[in-house]
Design a protein around this motif. Structure first.
Motif, short mmCIF file in Angstrom:
data_model
loop_
_atom_site.label_atom_id
_atom_site.label_comp_id
_atom_site.label_asym_id
_atom_site.label_seq_id
_atom_site.Cartn_x
_atom_site.Cartn_y
_atom_site.Cartn_z
N ARG A 1 5.91 11.87 -4.96
CA ARG A 1 4.61 11.39 -5.45
C ARG A 1 4.69 9.94 -5.91
O ARG A 1 3.78 9.15 -5.67
N LEU A 2 5.78 9.59 -6.58
CA LEU A 2 5.94 8.21 -7.04
C LEU A 2 6.10 7.24 -5.86
O LEU A 2 5.61 6.11 -5.91
N GLY A 3 6.76 7.68 -4.80
CA GLY A 3 6.87 6.85 -3.60
C GLY A 3 5.51 6.60 -2.98
O GLY A 3 5.18 5.47 -2.60
N ASP A 4 4.69 7.65 -2.91
CA ASP A 4 3.32 7.51 -2.40
C ASP A 4 2.52 6.56 -3.28
O ASP A 4 1.77 5.72 -2.78
N LEU A 5 2.67 6.71 -4.59
CA LEU A 5 1.96 5.85 -5.53
C LEU A 5 2.38 4.39 -5.36
O LEU A 5 1.54 3.49 -5.37
N HIS A 6 3.67 4.16 -5.18
CA HIS A 6 4.13 2.77 -5.05
C HIS A 6 3.63 2.15 -3.74
O HIS A 6 3.26 0.97 -3.72
N ARG A 7 3.57 2.93 -2.67
CA ARG A 7 3.00 2.40 -1.43
C ARG A 7 1.52 2.08 -1.62
O ARG A 7 1.03 1.08 -1.06
N ALA A 8 0.81 2.85 -2.43
CA ALA A 8 -0.59 2.54 -2.74
C ALA A 8 -0.67 1.22 -3.52
O ALA A 8 -1.57 0.41 -3.29
N LYS A 9 0.28 0.99 -4.42
CA LYS A 9 0.31 -0.28 -5.16
C LYS A 9 0.53 -1.44 -4.19
O LYS A 9 -0.06 -2.51 -4.35
N ILE A 10 1.38 -1.24 -3.19
CA ILE A 10 1.62 -2.29 -2.19
C ILE A 10 0.33 -2.56 -1.42
O ILE A 10 -0.02 -3.72 -1.17
N ARG A 11 -0.40 -1.51 -1.04
CA ARG A 11 -1.66 -1.71 -0.32
C ARG A 11 -2.67 -2.46 -1.17
O ARG A 11 -3.43 -3.29 -0.67
N LEU A 12 -2.69 -2.19 -2.46
CA LEU A 12 -3.63 -2.83 -3.38
C LEU A 12 -3.29 -4.31 -3.58
O LEU A 12 -4.18 -5.15 -3.69
N ALA A 13 -2.01 -4.63 -3.60
CA ALA A 13 -1.55 -5.97 -3.97
C ALA A 13 -1.85 -7.01 -2.89
O ALA A 13 -2.00 -6.71 -1.71
N ASP A 14 -1.90 -8.25 -3.35
CA ASP A 14 -2.04 -9.40 -2.45
C ASP A 14 -0.67 -9.88 -1.98
O ASP A 14 -0.56 -10.51 -0.94
N GLU A 15 0.36 -9.62 -2.79
CA GLU A 15 1.71 -10.04 -2.44
C GLU A 15 2.73 -9.15 -3.14
O GLU A 15 2.40 -8.45 -4.09
N VAL A 16 3.96 -9.23 -2.66
CA VAL A 16 5.06 -8.43 -3.19
C VAL A 16 6.12 -9.36 -3.75
O VAL A 16 6.43 -10.39 -3.14
N LEU A 17 6.66 -9.00 -4.91
CA LEU A 17 7.79 -9.72 -5.49
C LEU A 17 8.94 -8.74 -5.61
O LEU A 17 8.84 -7.74 -6.33
N VAL A 18 10.02 -9.01 -4.89
CA VAL A 18 11.21 -8.16 -4.94
C VAL A 18 12.16 -8.75 -5.97
O VAL A 18 12.54 -9.92 -5.89
N VAL A 19 12.54 -7.91 -6.93
CA VAL A 19 13.36 -8.34 -8.05
C VAL A 19 14.78 -7.79 -7.89
O VAL A 19 14.96 -6.64 -7.49
N GLY A 20 15.75 -8.63 -8.21
CA GLY A 20 17.14 -8.19 -8.24
C GLY A 20 17.97 -8.70 -7.08
O GLY A 20 17.44 -9.09 -6.04
N GLY A 21 19.26 -8.64 -7.28
CA GLY A 21 20.22 -9.15 -6.31
C GLY A 21 20.75 -8.10 -5.36
O GLY A 21 21.78 -8.29 -4.72
N TYR A 22 20.08 -6.97 -5.28
CA TYR A 22 20.50 -5.87 -4.41
C TYR A 22 19.26 -5.20 -3.86
O TYR A 22 18.27 -5.01 -4.59
N ILE A 23 19.30 -4.82 -2.59
CA ILE A 23 18.20 -4.07 -1.99
C ILE A 23 18.79 -2.82 -1.35
O ILE A 23 19.61 -2.90 -0.44
N GLY A 24 18.34 -1.66 -1.84
CA GLY A 24 18.74 -0.39 -1.27
C GLY A 24 17.75 0.06 -0.21
O GLY A 24 16.82 -0.66 0.15
N ASP A 25 17.95 1.27 0.26
CA ASP A 25 17.10 1.80 1.33
C ASP A 25 15.64 1.87 0.94
O ASP A 25 14.76 1.54 1.74
N SER A 26 15.34 2.31 -0.28
CA SER A 26 13.93 2.45 -0.71
C SER A 26 13.24 1.09 -0.76
O SER A 26 12.12 0.94 -0.25
N THR A 27 13.91 0.12 -1.36
CA THR A 27 13.30 -1.22 -1.44
C THR A 27 13.18 -1.85 -0.06
O THR A 27 12.17 -2.47 0.26
N ARG A 28 14.18 -1.64 0.78
CA ARG A 28 14.12 -2.16 2.15
C ARG A 28 12.91 -1.58 2.87
O ARG A 28 12.18 -2.28 3.58
N ALA A 29 12.66 -0.28 2.68
CA ALA A 29 11.50 0.37 3.31
C ALA A 29 10.19 -0.19 2.74
O ALA A 29 9.21 -0.37 3.47
#
Length: 129
Positions: free
Chosen positions: A78-106
């Motif tokens: 459910r949280l994954g679905d919610l976060h994808r909805a946040k991405i759809r709502l947003a005008d841009e994405v800011l990726v934080v941190g010096g590591y990207i795992g599979d979830s963030t990559r997706a």
């Protein structure tokens, strides 16, 4: 004679944001190991005049809401679905941190598939760099 094309949901959302005079909306993505950095990014984006949405919970930290493994797995979906909805709502994405795992990559791939600009606090972790 040509007829106007119906508005896509994305165009309707963009028009509604414009009519409401909303500031840019930024969604923060990244590993929850960077929650402190996400809070700092939230502060900086907010003081720059942007609306910020970000992950609301860190399921790696113990909490009664996800103490049951079966419930935790359903919540994670459910949280994954919610976060994808946040991405759809947003005008841009800011990726934080010096590591990207599979979830963030997706999430980055999803945002880019929607045509969203993606910024990185650590540009060297950009999967397309």
């Amino acid at each position: 004679m040509s007829y106007p094309q119906p508005l896509t949901p994305q165009k309707k959302l963009a028009d509604a944001k414009k009519q409401l005079s909303l500031p840019r909306i930024v969604v923060i993505c990244g590993s929850t190991r960077f929650m402190a950095e996400m809070s700092e990014a939230d502060l900086r984006e907010t003081t720059a005049g942007r609306i910020v949405v970000k992950p609301g919970c860190d399921m790696k930290s113990p909490h009664e809401l996800w103490s049951d493994p079966v419930g935790a797995e359903a919540l994670k979906v459910r949280l994954g679905d919610l976060h994808r909805a946040k991405i759809r709502l947003a005008d841009e994405v800011l990726v934080v941190g010096g590591y990207i795992g599979d979830s963030t990559r997706a999430e980055v791939a999803y945002a880019r598939s929607l045509g969203k600009p993606v910024r990185f606090t650590h540009p060297e972790v950009d999967p397309e760099a």
